[in-house]
Design a protein around this motif. Structure first.
Motif, mmCIF file in Angstrom:
data_model
loop_
_atom_site.group_PDB
_atom_site.id
_atom_site.type_symbol
_atom_site.label_atom_id
_atom_site.label_comp_id
_atom_site.label_asym_id
_atom_site.label_seq_id
_atom_site.Cartn_x
_atom_site.Cartn_y
_atom_site.Cartn_z
ATOM 1 N N GLY A 98 0.549 -1.079 0.068
ATOM 2 C CA GLY A 98 -0.019 0.055 0.134
ATOM 3 C C GLY A 98 1.158 1.014 -0.183
ATOM 4 O O GLY A 98 1.508 1.156 0.646
ATOM 5 N N SER A 99 0.723 2.347 -0.443
ATOM 6 C CA SER A 99 1.399 2.708 -1.081
ATOM 7 C C SER A 99 0.334 4.916 -1.018
ATOM 8 O O SER A 99 -0.802 4.976 -1.254
ATOM 9 C CB SER A 99 2.283 3.862 -1.763
ATOM 10 N N ILE A 100 1.319 5.782 -0.227
ATOM 11 C CA ILE A 100 0.849 7.453 -0.657
ATOM 12 C C ILE A 100 2.180 7.899 -1.669
ATOM 13 O O ILE A 100 3.001 8.068 -0.911
ATOM 14 C CB ILE A 100 -0.173 7.867 -0.075
ATOM 15 N N TRP A 101 0.996 8.964 -2.749
ATOM 16 C CA TRP A 101 2.862 8.994 -3.431
ATOM 17 C C TRP A 101 2.225 9.954 -4.594
ATOM 18 O O TRP A 101 1.347 10.535 -5.367
ATOM 19 C CB TRP A 101 3.599 8.176 -3.915
ATOM 20 N N ASP A 102 3.085 10.917 -5.133
ATOM 21 C CA ASP A 102 2.770 12.423 -5.933
ATOM 22 C C ASP A 102 3.301 11.610 -7.332
ATOM 23 O O ASP A 102 4.172 11.157 -7.604
ATOM 24 C CB ASP A 102 3.877 13.425 -5.709
ATOM 25 N N ALA A 103 2.000 11.675 -8.219
ATOM 26 C CA ALA A 103 2.154 11.186 -9.223
ATOM 27 C C ALA A 103 2.148 12.298 -9.775
ATOM 28 O O ALA A 103 0.811 12.024 -11.331
ATOM 29 C CB ALA A 103 1.868 9.687 -9.623
ATOM 30 N N SER A 104 2.191 13.213 -10.117
ATOM 31 C CA SER A 104 2.409 14.649 -10.590
ATOM 32 C C SER A 104 1.659 14.035 -12.195
ATOM 33 O O SER A 104 1.186 15.183 -13.392
ATOM 34 C CB SER A 104 2.223 15.723 -10.069
ATOM 35 N N SER A 105 2.503 13.590 -12.771
ATOM 36 C CA SER A 105 2.431 13.586 -14.236
ATOM 37 C C SER A 105 1.447 13.136 -14.688
ATOM 38 O O SER A 105 1.944 13.133 -16.460
ATOM 39 C CB SER A 105 4.749 13.410 -14.821
ATOM 40 N N TRP A 106 0.586 11.963 -14.351
ATOM 41 C CA TRP A 106 0.200 11.492 -14.939
ATOM 42 C C TRP A 106 -1.000 11.087 -14.327
ATOM 43 O O TRP A 106 -2.165 11.013 -14.702
ATOM 44 C CB TRP A 106 0.197 10.466 -15.028
ATOM 45 N N ALA A 107 -1.529 11.669 -13.399
ATOM 46 C CA ALA A 107 -2.445 10.727 -11.835
ATOM 47 C C ALA A 107 -4.029 11.493 -12.237
ATOM 48 O O ALA A 107 -4.995 11.093 -12.218
ATOM 49 C CB ALA A 107 -2.323 11.007 -10.470
ATOM 50 N N THR A 108 -3.771 12.666 -12.818
ATOM 51 C CA THR A 108 -5.238 13.506 -13.259
ATOM 52 C C THR A 108 -5.487 14.766 -14.160
ATOM 53 O O THR A 108 -4.516 14.479 -14.115
ATOM 54 C CB THR A 108 -5.412 14.800 -11.828
ATOM 55 N N GLU A 109 -6.263 13.925 -14.706
ATOM 56 C CA GLU A 109 -6.649 13.939 -16.120
ATOM 57 C C GLU A 109 -5.266 14.743 -16.789
ATOM 58 O O GLU A 109 -4.535 15.389 -17.463
ATOM 59 C CB GLU A 109 -6.994 15.483 -16.281
#
Length: 295
Positions: free
Chosen positions: A200-211
């Motif tokens: 399990g994890s929480i991380w920053d995937a700004s490059s693709w995660a949202t739209e």
């Protein structure tokens, strides 16, 4: 007046998609015992961003780090789940996940089965992404098998159960015991067979995660918190004898789903699925041969 009343009533009646799904008639989560977090898992990274209180785990992301955990044992089949509650508000770019993987054992050539919540902007629903990788890699040749859903409830309001069942025949994804996706084994080339761990994890995937990366993580809203409880990891570990019998997600010991479970899954896919990789005209389906025979 009567006509006006009739029209008012019509608008008050929610569409069938506004209700919850039909009953699956069988609840796999009730067949497997919850485990103490520290008996089954350990911190993998970001230990300073992980707390446990009364067997509720909180992990969080801020601009310094995210956090993740991993099962102590690898498995070759089983039922894997947890109750999760997500952060409300602006969470674009942030991913909260529960997944099976062997990426540490096979870097650049690993298998993975994902439940990922893709963060969102104000007023828009979270996207639940399910995915299966077979011997994938991080060199841009990775072949995802994504199916995405907008759930029939707000996952920030309460804990809900999310689970994966992985057997030698199939992978089934569940939300509150309702099957939302079944990925059958059609060939050895399109199905993960090597042992995997639960993460399990929480991380920053700004490059693709949202739209597709249009909206990034905004650390004015930090910390971003994911809460987990009711950890379950039951099945055949990589160390059990070969005769260990894979668990089932239905009353059938041999696996598969009942007609009632299929009906619930069809409802979810009809009303709440927002992306199916097999129906994406931009994809080269020669790379996903299982799509050529799907309907």
């Amino acid at each position: 007046m009567a006509l006006l009343l009739f029209i008012t009533v019509i608008f008050m009646i929610p569409s069938s998609s506004a209700y919850g799904p039909p009953s699956p008639g069988y609840w796999p989560s009730s067949k497997f015992r919850s485990m103490n977090f520290y008996k089954g898992f350990r911190n993998l990274w970001g230990p300073q961003h992980q707390t446990l209180h009364k067997n509720e785990l909180r992990i969080w992301l801020d601009k310094t780090s995210g956090s993740g955990f991993k099962s102590v044992r690898p498995f070759r089949s089983g039922y894997f789940g947890a109750s999760m509650k997500l952060q409300p508000g602006y969470t674009a770019g942030v991913i909260s996940s529960l997944y099976l993987s062997n990426n540490e054992a096979h870097p650049g050539f690993h298998d993975e089965v994902d439940i990922e919540f893709l963060g969102t902007t104000f007023g828009k629903p979270y996207t639940l992404q399910t995915n299966v990788y077979i011997r994938g890699s991080g060199d841009q040749k990775i072949i995802g098998r994504e199916m995405k859903f907008h759930l029939w409830f707000d996952p920030t309001q309460d804990f809900h159960r999310y689970a994966l069942l992985w057997s030698p025949k199939e992978i089934i994804f569940f939300v509150d015991d309702v099957p939302i996706r079944r990925y059958p084994r059609k060939s050895a080339a399109t199905f993960p067979v090597r042992p995997m761990w639960l993460y399990g994890s929480i991380w920053d995937a700004s490059s693709w995660a949202t739209e597709d990366g249009k909206y990034k993580a905004d650390y004015r809203y930090q910390p971003f918190v994911a809460r987990y409880a009711n950890f379950k990891a039951s099945g055949c570990s990589a160390y059990t004898p070969a005769r260990c019998h894979p668990v089932s997600a239905s009353p059938y010991r041999s696996g598969g789903l009942t007609r009632q479970q299929y009906a619930a899954m069809r409802w979810v896919q009809r009303y709440h699925m927002v992306y199916n990789y097999c129906r994406d005209p931009k994809r080269d389906h020669r790379l996903t041969p299982e799509c050529l025979h799907s309907h």
